[in-house]
Design a protein around this motif. Structure first.
Motif, mmCIF file in Angstrom:
data_model
loop_
_atom_site.group_PDB
_atom_site.id
_atom_site.type_symbol
_atom_site.label_atom_id
_atom_site.label_comp_id
_atom_site.label_asym_id
_atom_site.label_seq_id
_atom_site.Cartn_x
_atom_site.Cartn_y
_atom_site.Cartn_z
ATOM 1 N N GLN A 212 0.813 -1.216 0.000
ATOM 2 C CA GLN A 212 0.000 0.000 0.000
ATOM 3 C C GLN A 212 0.848 1.269 0.000
ATOM 4 O OE1 GLN A 212 -2.434 -0.559 3.496
ATOM 5 N NE2 GLN A 212 -3.839 -1.980 2.472
ATOM 6 N N GLN A 213 2.164 1.111 0.005
ATOM 7 C CA GLN A 213 3.053 2.266 0.064
ATOM 8 C C GLN A 213 3.261 2.866 -1.327
ATOM 9 O OE1 GLN A 213 4.483 3.972 2.620
ATOM 10 N NE2 GLN A 213 5.250 5.348 1.032
ATOM 11 N N ASP A 214 3.226 4.178 -1.396
ATOM 12 C CA ASP A 214 3.498 4.918 -2.633
ATOM 13 C C ASP A 214 5.008 5.153 -2.730
ATOM 14 O OD1 ASP A 214 3.803 6.812 -4.662
ATOM 15 O OD2 ASP A 214 1.948 7.852 -4.149
ATOM 16 N N TYR A 215 5.610 4.767 -3.860
ATOM 17 C CA TYR A 215 7.048 4.959 -4.065
ATOM 18 C C TYR A 215 7.332 5.915 -5.218
ATOM 19 C CZ TYR A 215 7.899 0.992 -0.940
ATOM 20 O OH TYR A 215 7.950 0.150 0.146
ATOM 21 N N ALA A 216 6.354 6.728 -5.583
ATOM 22 C CA ALA A 216 6.544 7.682 -6.676
ATOM 23 C C ALA A 216 7.281 8.911 -6.162
ATOM 24 C CB ALA A 216 5.192 8.061 -7.274
ATOM 25 N N MET A 217 8.500 8.705 -5.703
ATOM 26 C CA MET A 217 9.293 9.761 -5.073
ATOM 27 C C MET A 217 10.709 9.238 -4.864
ATOM 28 S SD MET A 217 7.605 9.274 -1.297
ATOM 29 C CE MET A 217 7.660 7.661 -0.481
ATOM 30 N N PRO A 218 11.690 10.109 -4.731
ATOM 31 C CA PRO A 218 13.022 9.652 -4.324
ATOM 32 C C PRO A 218 12.907 8.997 -2.944
ATOM 33 C CG PRO A 218 13.109 11.896 -5.172
ATOM 34 C CD PRO A 218 11.659 11.563 -4.999
ATOM 35 N N THR A 219 13.384 7.771 -2.820
ATOM 36 C CA THR A 219 13.086 6.960 -1.642
ATOM 37 C C THR A 219 14.347 6.405 -0.988
ATOM 38 O OG1 THR A 219 10.979 6.278 -2.631
ATOM 39 C CG2 THR A 219 11.805 4.949 -0.794
ATOM 40 N N VAL A 220 14.370 6.481 0.342
ATOM 41 C CA VAL A 220 15.339 5.748 1.156
ATOM 42 C C VAL A 220 14.584 4.598 1.800
ATOM 43 C CG1 VAL A 220 16.888 5.818 3.143
ATOM 44 C CG2 VAL A 220 16.708 7.810 1.645
ATOM 45 N N LEU A 221 14.964 3.365 1.476
ATOM 46 C CA LEU A 221 14.352 2.186 2.074
ATOM 47 C C LEU A 221 15.262 1.714 3.209
ATOM 48 C CD1 LEU A 221 12.207 -0.031 2.129
ATOM 49 C CD2 LEU A 221 13.530 -1.250 0.384
ATOM 50 N N ALA A 222 14.792 1.872 4.458
ATOM 51 C CA ALA A 222 15.606 1.548 5.640
ATOM 52 C C ALA A 222 15.298 0.145 6.117
ATOM 53 C CB ALA A 222 15.336 2.554 6.753
ATOM 54 N N LEU A 223 16.356 -0.659 6.267
ATOM 55 C CA LEU A 223 16.223 -2.051 6.681
ATOM 56 C C LEU A 223 17.055 -2.300 7.927
ATOM 57 C CD1 LEU A 223 16.814 -3.403 3.109
ATOM 58 C CD2 LEU A 223 14.644 -3.639 4.322
ATOM 59 N N GLY A 224 16.465 -2.973 8.921
ATOM 60 C CA GLY A 224 17.171 -3.247 10.166
ATOM 61 C C GLY A 224 17.649 -4.679 10.265
ATOM 62 N N ALA A 225 18.469 -4.933 11.258
ATOM 63 C CA ALA A 225 18.990 -6.274 11.488
ATOM 64 C C ALA A 225 17.872 -7.211 11.922
ATOM 65 C CB ALA A 225 20.078 -6.233 12.555
ATOM 66 N N GLU A 226 18.060 -8.492 11.624
ATOM 67 C CA GLU A 226 17.076 -9.481 12.063
ATOM 68 C C GLU A 226 17.037 -9.514 13.588
ATOM 69 O OE1 GLU A 226 17.414 -13.299 9.960
ATOM 70 O OE2 GLU A 226 18.723 -12.227 8.582
ATOM 71 N N GLY A 227 15.850 -9.645 14.107
ATOM 72 C CA GLY A 227 15.696 -9.666 15.560
ATOM 73 C C GLY A 227 15.528 -8.272 16.114
ATOM 74 N N ALA A 228 16.573 -7.459 16.018
ATOM 75 C CA ALA A 228 16.517 -6.105 16.578
ATOM 76 C C ALA A 228 15.679 -5.174 15.726
ATOM 77 C CB ALA A 228 17.937 -5.555 16.735
ATOM 78 N N GLY A 229 15.676 -5.358 14.417
ATOM 79 C CA GLY A 229 14.951 -4.460 13.537
ATOM 80 C C GLY A 229 15.607 -3.093 13.485
ATOM 81 N N LEU A 230 14.861 -2.111 13.047
ATOM 82 C CA LEU A 230 15.385 -0.750 12.987
ATOM 83 C C LEU A 230 15.602 -0.216 14.400
ATOM 84 C CD1 LEU A 230 13.163 0.895 10.213
ATOM 85 C CD2 LEU A 230 15.522 0.115 9.975
ATOM 86 N N SER A 231 16.677 0.515 14.590
ATOM 87 C CA SER A 231 16.891 1.176 15.877
ATOM 88 C C SER A 231 15.844 2.257 16.075
ATOM 89 C CB SER A 231 18.299 1.783 15.920
ATOM 90 O OG SER A 231 18.437 2.790 14.925
ATOM 91 N N ARG A 232 15.642 2.644 17.313
ATOM 92 C CA ARG A 232 14.594 3.622 17.621
ATOM 93 C C ARG A 232 14.795 4.924 16.852
ATOM 94 N NH1 ARG A 232 14.423 7.912 20.832
ATOM 95 N NH2 ARG A 232 16.449 7.416 21.756
#
Length: 275
Positions: A212-232
């Motif tokens: 459902q996300q719109d990507y019609a824009m310059p995009t930074v896709l942030a991915l976190g480590a398994e388990g911990a995920g993205l930092s706060r």
């Protein structure tokens, strides 16, 4: 560039005082990290290498003699190590990228023509992803899905050794990689440059389904480590958060698998305009 410097830069490890010093003088932009023996005796050449690394903004690490010996063996050919004739590391090893690394300013400069033309360059940002096989696989996904670059932190990046290279299948030499000191500062600078950040998270309030996300824009896709995920802090700097629903017994995907799902969804539904 000295005749042998290009050959040294093609390796993932460069071993010994003279070789490391020549590489820093000829191609500092390819050097990801310098590792010194932690108990090495005072040495003028090692001091000079340290000065060159610091002036070029190269990360410096210290490790025991045995670890350097193991790394040195990985960086040498079968001919060099045959019969126990491995080249001594002399207290210093350089970890080298297969192509010049960028800082964030250099990355934005390189992407500026696309941004000015109204294109939608896409960048992956890795937060705490330290497994070299995952990093290599993510580089491969990013290249295949048409992303412009991958951004990693100096602290977390595992370097560019054989495990990364094998998993990347050539993408480590094809993809632009920017290594930064602070991920949230990098996100802020990218935002000022015209990017919007989308963070991959587990199910949480406010997160939308990835499709459902719109990507019609310059995009930074942030991915976190398994388990911990993205930092706060990284999660809080994301403009949008998306989640991949899990229908089976497992509660999450391998980070490289998640990268593939999200990257190809963005590429399929919002192909970048021809500009």
């Amino acid at each position: 560039m000295p005749a042998d410097a290009s050959e040294m830069a093609a390796q993932s490890r460069v071993v010994g005082k003279n070789a490391v010093m020549a590489l820093l003088q000829a191609s500092p932009e390819r050097v990801f990290k310098i590792i010194f023996e932690q108990d090495a005796k005072p040495d003028k050449r090692l001091d000079r290498i340290r000065e060159l690394a610091e002036s070029a903004g190269v990360a410096i690490q210290r490790a025991p003699w045995k670890k350097l010996a193991a790394l040195a063996a990985q960086g040498q050919s079968a001919d060099e190590t045959e019969g126990g004739g491995a080249i001594p590391h002399q207290g210093v090893i350089a970890i080298v990228a297969p192509k010049p690394l960028l800082d964030l300013h250099g990355l934005l400069q390189k992407l500026q023509p696309q941004l000015a033309a109204g294109a939608w360059p896409r960048v992956m940002l890795l937060d705490g992803v330290t497994d070299p096989r995952n990093v290599g696989a993510i580089l491969r996904v990013a290249d295949a899905a048409g992303f412009s670059a991958v951004v990693m932190s100096k602290r977390d990046c595992p370097g560019f050794g054989p495990a990364v290279s094998k998993a990347a299948s050539g993408a480590d030499a094809a993809m632009d990689v920017a290594v930064v000191g602070n991920l949230t500062q990098a996100m802020e600078e990218l935002k000022r440059g015209g990017f919007w950040s989308v963070g991959a998270v587990a199910e949480e309030p406010g997160a939308r389904l990835y499709c459902q996300q719109d990507y019609a824009m310059p995009t930074v896709l942030a991915l976190g480590a398994e388990g911990a995920g993205l930092s706060r802090l990284v999660r809080e700097h994301c403009d949008f958060r998306v989640t991949i629903p899990m229908a089976g017994a497992v509660d999450s995907l391998n980070v490289a698998c998640a990268a593939a799902v999200l990257a190809f969804d963005a590429q399929a539904r919002f192909p970048a305009p021809n500009v």
